[in-house]
Design an enzyme around this catalytic site. Structure first.
Site, short mmCIF file in Angstrom:
data_model
loop_
_atom_site.label_atom_id
_atom_site.label_comp_id
_atom_site.label_asym_id
_atom_site.label_seq_id
_atom_site.Cartn_x
_atom_site.Cartn_y
_atom_site.Cartn_z
N ASN A 7 0.86 -1.19 0.00
CA ASN A 7 0.00 0.00 0.00
C ASN A 7 0.90 1.24 0.00
O ASN A 7 1.51 1.56 1.01
CB ASN A 7 -0.89 -0.05 1.26
CG ASN A 7 -1.69 1.22 1.46
OD1 ASN A 7 -1.83 2.04 0.54
ND2 ASN A 7 -2.23 1.41 2.66
N LYS A 9 0.00 4.23 -0.18
CA LYS A 9 -0.69 5.41 0.39
C LYS A 9 -0.52 6.59 -0.58
O LYS A 9 -0.44 6.36 -1.78
CB LYS A 9 -0.18 5.71 1.80
CG LYS A 9 -0.19 4.45 2.69
CD LYS A 9 0.06 4.71 4.12
CE LYS A 9 0.02 3.38 4.89
NZ LYS A 9 0.15 3.53 6.32
N HIS A 86 -9.27 1.29 5.51
CA HIS A 86 -7.94 1.43 6.13
C HIS A 86 -8.05 2.36 7.34
O HIS A 86 -8.87 3.27 7.36
CB HIS A 86 -6.95 1.99 5.10
CG HIS A 86 -5.55 1.97 5.61
ND1 HIS A 86 -5.04 2.96 6.42
CD2 HIS A 86 -4.54 1.06 5.46
CE1 HIS A 86 -3.79 2.65 6.74
NE2 HIS A 86 -3.47 1.51 6.17
N GLU A 88 -6.43 4.77 8.26
CA GLU A 88 -6.32 6.21 7.95
C GLU A 88 -7.63 6.75 7.39
O GLU A 88 -7.99 7.91 7.62
CB GLU A 88 -5.15 6.44 6.97
CG GLU A 88 -3.81 6.32 7.69
CD GLU A 88 -2.71 5.68 6.86
OE1 GLU A 88 -2.78 5.69 5.62
OE2 GLU A 88 -1.77 5.14 7.48
N GLU A 152 -4.87 -4.99 11.16
CA GLU A 152 -3.81 -3.99 11.30
C GLU A 152 -4.01 -3.24 12.62
O GLU A 152 -4.79 -2.28 12.67
CB GLU A 152 -3.88 -2.98 10.16
CG GLU A 152 -3.69 -3.58 8.79
CD GLU A 152 -3.10 -2.55 7.83
OE1 GLU A 152 -1.96 -2.73 7.43
OE2 GLU A 152 -3.78 -1.57 7.52
N GLY A 158 3.31 1.96 11.02
CA GLY A 158 4.37 2.97 10.90
C GLY A 158 5.20 3.18 12.16
O GLY A 158 5.99 4.12 12.22
N SER A 192 3.98 -2.36 10.29
CA SER A 192 5.43 -2.46 10.46
C SER A 192 6.04 -3.76 9.93
O SER A 192 7.00 -4.27 10.50
CB SER A 192 5.81 -2.25 11.93
OG SER A 192 5.48 -0.93 12.33
P1 PGA Z 1 3.25 0.19 7.74
O1 PGA Z 1 1.75 0.50 7.24
O2 PGA Z 1 3.69 -1.09 7.05
O3 PGA Z 1 4.04 1.39 7.29
O4 PGA Z 1 3.21 0.04 9.21
C1 PGA Z 1 0.82 -0.53 7.08
C2 PGA Z 1 -0.48 0.03 6.59
O5 PGA Z 1 -0.86 1.16 6.95
O6 PGA Z 1 -1.20 -0.63 5.82
#
Ligand code: PGA
Length: 230
Positions: A7, A9, A86, A88, A152, A158, A192
């Site tokens: 992803n 983003k 997601h 976000e 997640e 992140g 992560s």
């Molecule tokens: P990350 O994000 O691998 O940077 O932790 C995962 C995600 O938001 O799908």
């Protein structure tokens, strides 16, 4: 072998996309690899050897919905998958479980494979079962049509902090308990994920793959994630 979803983003540009496509087209993998770039870059993936997904879609096929993306059009643009709900989208754009469910229905009805994201945030860690139940209840007893559920934990996205294998297995078993043991859906872990931890995550019971954010933006790291998914 597993499902590896990258992803991006709201990152990347035309140069980045062509370099990533070139790198990934150069490797042979039996994993299911899905790249979810920003929508304006989708047109560049016509010659991509693996699969492409969108990062979101609207629940209507067309109409006066300025700024939204039609699931049918995303399919026409070559998407096979679409990420829905997601964290976000949930936190920054206030998407509710109802809205996310409508998007799931729309994606399924036009033949996109939905990747539905679920997971508790830091303040909900003690009540993760309640949180997941609420996020999953609309899907119970439904025809999953290959739906992918991506667990997640928001506190892991992140941050470099990942749950223990035991915790991931407890959550994936709980998801199976809530949704039933039908073979019509898959479960991914996201948060992560990197080339060092991916094989340990994929070895967890009931985990069929990974959803990768930050590490999918580093060509070498992402290629190593794919190589370490055996
Ligand atoms: P990350 O994000 O691998 O940077 O932790 C995962 C995600 O938001 O799908």
């Amino acid at each position: 072998m597993g499902i590896i979803v990258g992803n991006w983003k709201m990152n990347g540009n035309k140069n980045f996309a062509s370099e990533m496509i070139r790198r990934l087209n150069g490797i042979d993998s039996e994993n299911t690899i899905v790249i979810c770039p920003p929508s304006p870059l989708l047109y560049m993936f016509n010659e991509f050897k693996y699969s492409v997904g969108a990062q979101d879609c609207f629940y209507q096929a067309s109409g006066a919905f300025t700024g939204e993306n039609s699931p049918i059009l995303l399919k026409e643009m070559g998407c096979e998958y679409v990420i829905i709900g997601h964290s976000e989208r949930r936190s920054l754009f206030l998407e509710s479980d109802d809205l996310i469910y409508k998007k799931w229905e729309a994606a399924v009805s036009c033949g996109l494979i939905p990747i539905v994201c679920i997971g508790e945030c830091a303040s909900e860690r003690k009540i993760w079962k309640d949180v997941l139940c609420t996020q999953l209840e609309r899907y119970i007893g439904k025809n999953f049509c290959k739906t992918i559920f991506a667990y997640e934990p928001v506190w892991s996205i992140g941050t470099g902090i990942i749950p223990t294998v035991k915790d991931i297995e407890e959550v994936s078993a709980f998801i199976k308990y809530v949704l039933g043991s039908s073979s019509e859906y898959s479960i991914l872990y996201g948060g992560s994920v990197n080339a060092r931890n991916v094989s340990q995550i994929l070895a967890c019971n009931n985990i069929d793959g990974v959803l990768v954010g930050g590490a999918s933006l580093k060509a070498e790291e992402f290629v190593n994630i794919i190589k370490n998914c055996r």
